[in-house]
Write an enzyme that holds these catalytic residues in place. Structure first.
Site, PDB file in Angstrom:
ATOM      1  N   GLU A  40     -19.276  21.698  13.479  1.00  0.00           N
ATOM      2  CA  GLU A  40     -18.267  21.614  12.411  1.00  0.00           C
ATOM      3  C   GLU A  40     -18.409  20.361  11.550  1.00  0.00           C
ATOM      4  O   GLU A  40     -18.354  20.439  10.327  1.00  0.00           O
ATOM      5  CB  GLU A  40     -16.870  21.670  13.038  1.00  0.00           C
ATOM      6  CG  GLU A  40     -15.752  21.513  12.034  1.00  0.00           C
ATOM      7  CD  GLU A  40     -14.367  21.643  12.660  1.00  0.00           C
ATOM      8  OE1 GLU A  40     -14.270  22.040  13.827  1.00  0.00           O
ATOM      9  OE2 GLU A  40     -13.398  21.346  11.947  1.00  0.00           O
ATOM     10  N   ASP A  47     -11.645  14.388  16.845  1.00  0.00           N
ATOM     11  CA  ASP A  47     -12.040  15.778  16.609  1.00  0.00           C
ATOM     12  C   ASP A  47     -13.555  15.911  16.443  1.00  0.00           C
ATOM     13  O   ASP A  47     -14.015  16.129  15.323  1.00  0.00           O
ATOM     14  CB  ASP A  47     -11.323  16.278  15.341  1.00  0.00           C
ATOM     15  CG  ASP A  47     -11.299  17.785  15.235  1.00  0.00           C
ATOM     16  OD1 ASP A  47     -11.578  18.453  16.237  1.00  0.00           O
ATOM     17  OD2 ASP A  47     -10.983  18.291  14.144  1.00  0.00           O
ATOM     18  N   GLU A  51      -1.329  21.370  14.516  1.00  0.00           N
ATOM     19  CA  GLU A  51      -1.781  21.831  13.196  1.00  0.00           C
ATOM     20  C   GLU A  51      -0.969  23.035  12.721  1.00  0.00           C
ATOM     21  O   GLU A  51      -1.506  24.021  12.231  1.00  0.00           O
ATOM     22  CB  GLU A  51      -3.284  22.147  13.241  1.00  0.00           C
ATOM     23  CG  GLU A  51      -4.090  20.946  13.681  1.00  0.00           C
ATOM     24  CD  GLU A  51      -5.605  21.149  13.621  1.00  0.00           C
ATOM     25  OE1 GLU A  51      -6.060  22.277  13.819  1.00  0.00           O
ATOM     26  OE2 GLU A  51      -6.305  20.149  13.364  1.00  0.00           O
TER      27      GLU A  51
HETATM   28  C1  GCU Z   1     -10.283  21.240  14.032  1.00  0.00           C
HETATM   29  C2  GCU Z   1     -10.755  22.376  13.193  1.00  0.00           C
HETATM   30  C3  GCU Z   1      -9.763  23.492  13.119  1.00  0.00           C
HETATM   31  C4  GCU Z   1      -9.389  23.907  14.538  1.00  0.00           C
HETATM   32  C5  GCU Z   1      -8.921  22.706  15.331  1.00  0.00           C
HETATM   33  C6  GCU Z   1      -8.676  22.996  16.790  1.00  0.00           C
HETATM   34  O1  GCU Z   1      -9.215  20.576  13.433  1.00  0.00           O
HETATM   35  O2  GCU Z   1     -11.029  21.922  11.894  1.00  0.00           O
HETATM   36  O3  GCU Z   1     -10.352  24.560  12.418  1.00  0.00           O
HETATM   37  O4  GCU Z   1      -8.407  24.878  14.507  1.00  0.00           O
HETATM   38  O5  GCU Z   1      -9.887  21.708  15.291  1.00  0.00           O
HETATM   39  O6  GCU Z   1      -9.472  22.540  17.608  1.00  0.00           O
HETATM   40  O7  GCU Z   1      -7.707  23.640  17.144  1.00  0.00           O
END
Ligand code: GCU
Length: 682
Positions: free
Chosen positions: A392, A364, A284
């Site tokens: 979440e 996720d 990400e």
């Molecule tokens: C999800 C979440 C993010 C987080 C990521 C992770 O995608 O929305 O906010 O950073 O998980 O587990 O690193």
């Protein structure tokens, strides 16, 4: 306090004697255990309790506590008190019986074991389950790793945190007032959790500055240590560049190695019992070894070497590595495959003190996912599982959703590694098929400064159950819930039954009115991860696709015609998922792209009719929550009753929004009428 009639049958302890050197060390969990017992017993039984030491007189009203070593050097461990829990780290053994010649005892394998024993004793006492005639019992955790990840940012915000601002940070530094941090450590110890990574996995490198370590991180560690809770740090892979001023963060660059070595030395100087490092890299948008042409193992081993020079600190390297710019027009692309694609071939390439941290499902924390196949693909390299207590995708604590039943399903899933029984909970045990000495449990928790901790009083059932499952993963979700209700709300049987049945209905109801048949949660995935937004799943690079069109939906993840993800599982499991006829209905759309008219095995209903019905049934269940809770008015304290009543009224309304949004979306897309004529007239 217990009702007087129950208290009358409880052991009438008036003195807690703490054995050993630790009794005088305020920072030892043994001393903490003594204080907790004095405080807890006096509150539960409503009587004065004194603290004593080895020189104090003993009576039948004395409770003697200490490590096994302290007992054996001071009075010899009675032979009946050497059962196996005392042979394991953190284990304890309790004999609550006493007579004129012997006192009640709590023994720990080690200092933490004494504290866990103290909390176990208090738990039984508070539930009215302890009398002088109670039999001795003991317990030891199945896995050494029982950790929390907090996603706290140094500015005081919490990523995906729904319980207020950070307990740990504010304004770029650790907060002055750590009173709540101490309470958090206490809360963790009371459910058997022993470690916490205090900052967001999307980490800010400045946490590692000397000022931050000296003035902040050290204080956090010192505050939590008396509860047997060790702290760890999430690292930013690019820290050598962004904090250290180097030209690169290449894990094989000598200056980078030297920078991490020095930094780790500094960390240990301030936190000598460091738990370890957690790393989110190449995920990400986060930097990582792949950015420098190195393998993930080369990246992880950099930190592993730096830690190994000092103690038993572990590198928790997250398997959540994937490309978030995936092209949906390529039918072979699949985010679910990423963890195995990135990590399986590196099995054995990680150093001994590295543990790969694997989210329980391949995507996720969705409302329904199959178990991550990576847990069956690492053998020489250790893995631990990652759950999420913070909801979440599960209503973000404006909804009550009790998650332990989901975790229980995950933990009891049989991955059939090498064709042999391989329950997930056994894999995550040093006694399991891969004999990983450092394995176990992590969970994203994200408590905040809200007095409710998580933002919803009922959400605390999840934190309780997480700790208890990490200790004893074969525990039953309902039994844990009843225990929590007795300890947290009331021992009144009607309250226990009502809270239990309501919370056990929450996950099925949430799945009913959100995403069914393994399609994922169907919330907005682009920004909030909250509320219905089935259209947001597709047409972007995040890879949480449903591939819904006018005639069919679901991801074809078969080997024969799809992405091949099903083939990442061991043979027997892969065969089940490869065929729609054997895939469980609740994962049908996870593994297969089928017409809306495809009939389900369990009910014979079509997929689309199941969607309509499940959404109506799920939302209808949630409509019952406010009335069921209303019946508890006056049976639990008014303030918490009112808080939960307000939340459940909101949840009931929002469940209708969910129901109607999702039904309308698929009705419009498929053009298929609802047999029961509800959706057609929207
Ligand atoms: C999800 C979440 C993010 C987080 C990521 C992770 O995608 O929305 O906010 O950073 O998980 O587990 O690193």
């Amino acid at each position: 306090p217990l009702p007087a009639s129950t208290a009358a049958n409880s052991p009438a302890i008036d003195t807690v004697v703490v054995l050993g050197e630790e009794a005088r060390d305020e920072t030892s969990p043994v001393a903490t255990a003594g204080r907790e017992l004095v405080d807890g017993i006096s509150k539960i039984l409503g009587r004065a309790v004194a603290l004593g030491d080895a020189s104090s007189p003993r009576t039948s009203s004395t409770l003697v506590i200490g490590t096994r070593d302290a007992f054996s050097s001071l009075e010899g461990v009675p032979s009946s008190s050497s059962p196996s829990p005392l042979d394991h780290s953190d284990g304890y053994w309790i004999d609550p019986s006493s007579s004129s010649s012997s006192s009640a005892r709590i023994l720990g394998h080690d200092a933490r074991g004494v504290l866990y024993g103290a909390f176990a004793y208090l738990s039984k006492l508070a539930q009215g389950e302890l009398s002088v005639e109670s039999a001795a019992w003991g317990s030891a955790p199945q896995a050494p790793v029982r950790w929390i990840n907090q996603w706290d940012n140094m500015d005081g915000s919490i990523e995906r945190g729904y319980g207020g601002r950070s307990l740990f940070f504010e304004g770029g530094a650790v907060r002055d007032d750590l009173a709540r941090v101490k309470e958090y450590a206490r809360l963790m110890a009371s459910v058997g959790l022993n470690g916490i990574v205090i900052n967001n996995v999307n980490a800010n490198a400045s946490l590692l500055s000397e000022a931050s370590l000296r003035d902040g991180v050290k204080r956090v560690a010192d505050t939590m240590r008396p509860y047997g809770v060790r702290i760890g740090l999430a690292l930013n892979f690019d820290a050598p560049r962004t904090l250290g001023g180097l030209a690169t963060s290449d894990p094989l660059d000598a200056a980078v190695v030297e920078w991490w070595t020095r930094t780790t030395q500094l960390v240990y100087h301030y936190v000598p019992d460091l738990l370890g490092y957690t790393i989110k890299a190449n995920s990400e948008g986060q930097p990582g070894p792949l950015s420098y042409g190195r393998t993930l193992a080369e990246g992880a081993n950099l930190f592993a070497r730096a830690l190994a020079a000092h103690g038993d600190g572990l590198v928790f390297y997250r398997a959540f590595v994937y490309d978030h710019h995936l092209r949906e027009d390529n039918p072979k692309n699949d985010r679910a495959s990423a963890a195995v694609d990135f990590f399986a071939h590196l099995d054995g390439a990680f150093l001994d003190n590295v543990v790969v941290q694997v989210k329980f499902g391949p995507i996720d924390f969705q409302v329904r996912e199959p178990v991550s196949p990576l847990l069956a693909r690492l053998r020489k390299t250790k893995a631990a599982i990652e759950f999420m207590v913070a909801q979440e995708y599960m209503g973000q604590q404006t909804h009550a959703v009790y998650l332990a039943p989901q975790w229980q399903e995950v933990l009891s899933f049989d991955l059939r590694v090498d064709g042999k029984p391989s329950l997930v909970r056994d894999i995550l045990s040093p006694a399991g098929p891969f004999a990983w000495p450092t394995t176990g449990y992590t969970a994203v928790v994200n408590v905040g400064r809200d007095t409710t901790w998580l933002g919803h009083h009922l959400a605390m059932a999840n934190l309780y159950a997480y700790g208890r499952l990490a200790w004893a993963p074969a525990s039953d979700a309902r039994a844990l819930l009843d225990e929590w209700t007795r300890l947290t709300w009331s021992t009144d049987a009607e309250v226990v039954a009502a809270v239990g049945s309501l919370l056990m209905d929450t996950w099925p109801a949430y799945e009913g009115h959100s995403g069914n048949l393994g399609i994922q949660t169907l919330c907005d995935i682009l920004y909030t991860h909250y509320g219905p937004s089935p259209a947001s799943q597709d047409g972007n690079g995040w890879g949480q696709w449903t591939r819904a069109d006018a005639t069919a939906l679901g991801m074809d993840r078969t080997v024969a015609t799809g992405t091949g993800f099903a083939g990442q599982y061991p043979r027997e499991v892969a065969a089940v998922y490869e065929d729609p006829a054997t895939t469980p209905d609740n994962l049908l759309l996870w593994f297969h792209h089928v017409p809306y008219t495809h009939p389900l095995k369990s009910s014979g209903k079509t997929v689309i009719q199941h969607f309509y019905d499940a959404h109506y049934e799920g939302a209808a269940t949630v409509q019952t929550f406010p009335a069921r809770w209303a019946r508890l008015r006056g049976k639990v304290d008014d303030a918490r009753w009112a808080h939960v009543a307000f939340k459940l009224a909101y949840q009931a309304g929002h469940a209708l929004v969910w129901r109607d949004s999702v039904c309308r979306f698929y009705h419009a897309l498929s053009g298929i009428a609802d047999d029961k004529q509800r959706v057609n007239n929207y």
